[in-house]
Design a protein around this motif. Structure first.
Motif, PDB file in Angstrom:
ATOM      1  N   THR A 101      -2.545  -6.237  -4.074  1.00  0.00           N
ATOM      2  CA  THR A 101      -2.532  -4.911  -3.457  1.00  0.00           C
ATOM      3  C   THR A 101      -3.913  -4.278  -3.602  1.00  0.00           C
ATOM      4  OG1 THR A 101      -1.759  -3.810  -5.456  1.00  0.00           O
ATOM      5  CG2 THR A 101      -0.077  -4.513  -3.886  1.00  0.00           C
ATOM      6  N   VAL A 102      -4.257  -3.444  -2.654  1.00  0.00           N
ATOM      7  CA  VAL A 102      -5.564  -2.796  -2.638  1.00  0.00           C
ATOM      8  C   VAL A 102      -5.535  -1.607  -3.602  1.00  0.00           C
ATOM      9  CG1 VAL A 102      -7.313  -1.695  -1.196  1.00  0.00           C
ATOM     10  CG2 VAL A 102      -5.813  -3.460  -0.221  1.00  0.00           C
ATOM     11  N   VAL A 128      -8.827   2.263  -1.097  1.00  0.00           N
ATOM     12  CA  VAL A 128      -8.152   2.854   0.063  1.00  0.00           C
ATOM     13  C   VAL A 128      -8.764   4.222   0.351  1.00  0.00           C
ATOM     14  CG1 VAL A 128      -5.948   3.698   0.958  1.00  0.00           C
ATOM     15  CG2 VAL A 128      -6.023   1.568  -0.352  1.00  0.00           C
ATOM     16  N   ILE A 135      -3.537   7.047   6.244  1.00  0.00           N
ATOM     17  CA  ILE A 135      -3.824   5.616   6.168  1.00  0.00           C
ATOM     18  C   ILE A 135      -2.517   4.889   6.419  1.00  0.00           C
ATOM     19  CG2 ILE A 135      -4.649   3.709   4.731  1.00  0.00           C
ATOM     20  CD1 ILE A 135      -6.205   5.978   3.162  1.00  0.00           C
ATOM     21  N   LEU A 151      -5.734  -2.231   7.336  1.00  0.00           N
ATOM     22  CA  LEU A 151      -5.445  -0.842   7.026  1.00  0.00           C
ATOM     23  C   LEU A 151      -6.248   0.010   8.000  1.00  0.00           C
ATOM     24  CD1 LEU A 151      -5.750  -0.842   3.132  1.00  0.00           C
ATOM     25  CD2 LEU A 151      -3.671  -1.033   4.520  1.00  0.00           C
ATOM     26  N   ALA A 198      -0.872  -0.563  -0.705  1.00  0.00           N
ATOM     27  CA  ALA A 198      -1.590  -1.169   0.419  1.00  0.00           C
ATOM     28  C   ALA A 198      -1.703  -2.664   0.166  1.00  0.00           C
ATOM     29  CB  ALA A 198      -2.969  -0.545   0.551  1.00  0.00           C
ATOM     30  N   ALA A 209      -7.522   3.896   8.550  1.00  0.00           N
ATOM     31  CA  ALA A 209      -7.681   5.244   8.018  1.00  0.00           C
ATOM     32  C   ALA A 209      -8.120   6.156   9.152  1.00  0.00           C
ATOM     33  CB  ALA A 209      -8.718   5.251   6.905  1.00  0.00           C
ATOM     34  N   ILE A 266       0.785   4.467   4.377  1.00  0.00           N
ATOM     35  CA  ILE A 266       0.307   4.143   3.033  1.00  0.00           C
ATOM     36  C   ILE A 266      -0.030   5.425   2.279  1.00  0.00           C
ATOM     37  CG2 ILE A 266      -1.488   2.967   1.694  1.00  0.00           C
ATOM     38  CD1 ILE A 266       0.469   1.065   3.160  1.00  0.00           C
ATOM     39  N   GLU A 314      -6.053   1.968  -5.153  1.00  0.00           N
ATOM     40  CA  GLU A 314      -6.107   3.250  -4.467  1.00  0.00           C
ATOM     41  C   GLU A 314      -7.526   3.782  -4.258  1.00  0.00           C
ATOM     42  OE1 GLU A 314      -3.291   5.696  -6.594  1.00  0.00           O
ATOM     43  OE2 GLU A 314      -1.586   4.657  -5.670  1.00  0.00           O
ATOM     44  N   PHE A 335      -0.031   8.854  -2.112  1.00  0.00           N
ATOM     45  CA  PHE A 335       0.269   7.473  -1.751  1.00  0.00           C
ATOM     46  C   PHE A 335       1.781   7.292  -1.643  1.00  0.00           C
ATOM     47  CE2 PHE A 335      -4.045   7.163  -3.024  1.00  0.00           C
ATOM     48  CZ  PHE A 335      -4.555   6.145  -2.247  1.00  0.00           C
ATOM     49  N   ASP A 389      -0.722   0.826   7.479  1.00  0.00           N
ATOM     50  CA  ASP A 389      -0.999  -0.609   7.500  1.00  0.00           C
ATOM     51  C   ASP A 389      -0.802  -1.148   8.914  1.00  0.00           C
ATOM     52  OD1 ASP A 389       1.749  -1.030   7.872  1.00  0.00           O
ATOM     53  OD2 ASP A 389       2.080  -1.849   5.873  1.00  0.00           O
ATOM     54  N   MET A 447     -12.061   4.597   2.275  1.00  0.00           N
ATOM     55  CA  MET A 447     -12.079   4.569   3.737  1.00  0.00           C
ATOM     56  C   MET A 447     -12.170   5.989   4.298  1.00  0.00           C
ATOM     57  SD  MET A 447      -9.212   1.585   4.375  1.00  0.00           S
ATOM     58  CE  MET A 447      -9.367   1.603   6.164  1.00  0.00           C
TER      59      MET A 447
END
Length: 130
Positions: free
Chosen positions: A34-35, A40, A98, A76, A70, A78, A106, A37, A66, A100, A43
């Motif tokens: 997972t990305v 994320v 944001i 993704l 992600a 944004a 997200i 935060e 959130f 997916d 972005m």
């Protein structure tokens, strides 16, 4: 700048990039599926500082909630959208989102930025005092 102006950017974070981020942050054993935060949220920072409002933008406040993790290796998207302009204070309010690749939400949030030329090129601005 005008109310309703919107820009987006898409990005795929691969597991190797996520692992590198974790290593730089001092957590080399962290999950790379997972990305994180902060990546994320980056972005949104990119959009505000480079696209809209762009160069010269100064962050004053941001909230980001959130709703889902992600996933790595998935696109993704944004987006930021101007929701209010206050030229007398050089302020710009924006909605941030944001999603997916499947359109799953997200994160959502708000940003308040200072922009010296907030009224440049647009007369249809919200002049309500805060």
């Amino acid at each position: 700048m005008r109310i309703g102006a919107r820009v987006s950017v898409s990005r795929v974070f691969e597991p190797a990039e996520i692992a590198a981020f974790h290593s730089l942050a001092g957590a080399p054993e962290a999950d790379a599926s997972t990305v994180p935060e902060p990546l994320v949220a980056g972005m949104i920072s990119y959009l505000l500082g480079v696209e809209l409002p762009g160069r010269g933008t100064n962050y004053l406040k941001q909230s980001l909630d959130f709703h889902h993790a992600a996933p790595a290796s998935r696109t993704l998207v944004a987006s930021v959208e101007i929701t209010r302009l206050r030229p007398e204070k050089h302020l710009c309010d924006l909605a941030t989102t944001i999603v997916d690749a499947d359109g799953r939400l997200i994160a959502t949030g708000r940003a308040l930025v200072y922009v010296e030329d907030v009224a440049a090129g647009d007369s249809a601005v919200d002049r309500e005092a805060s």
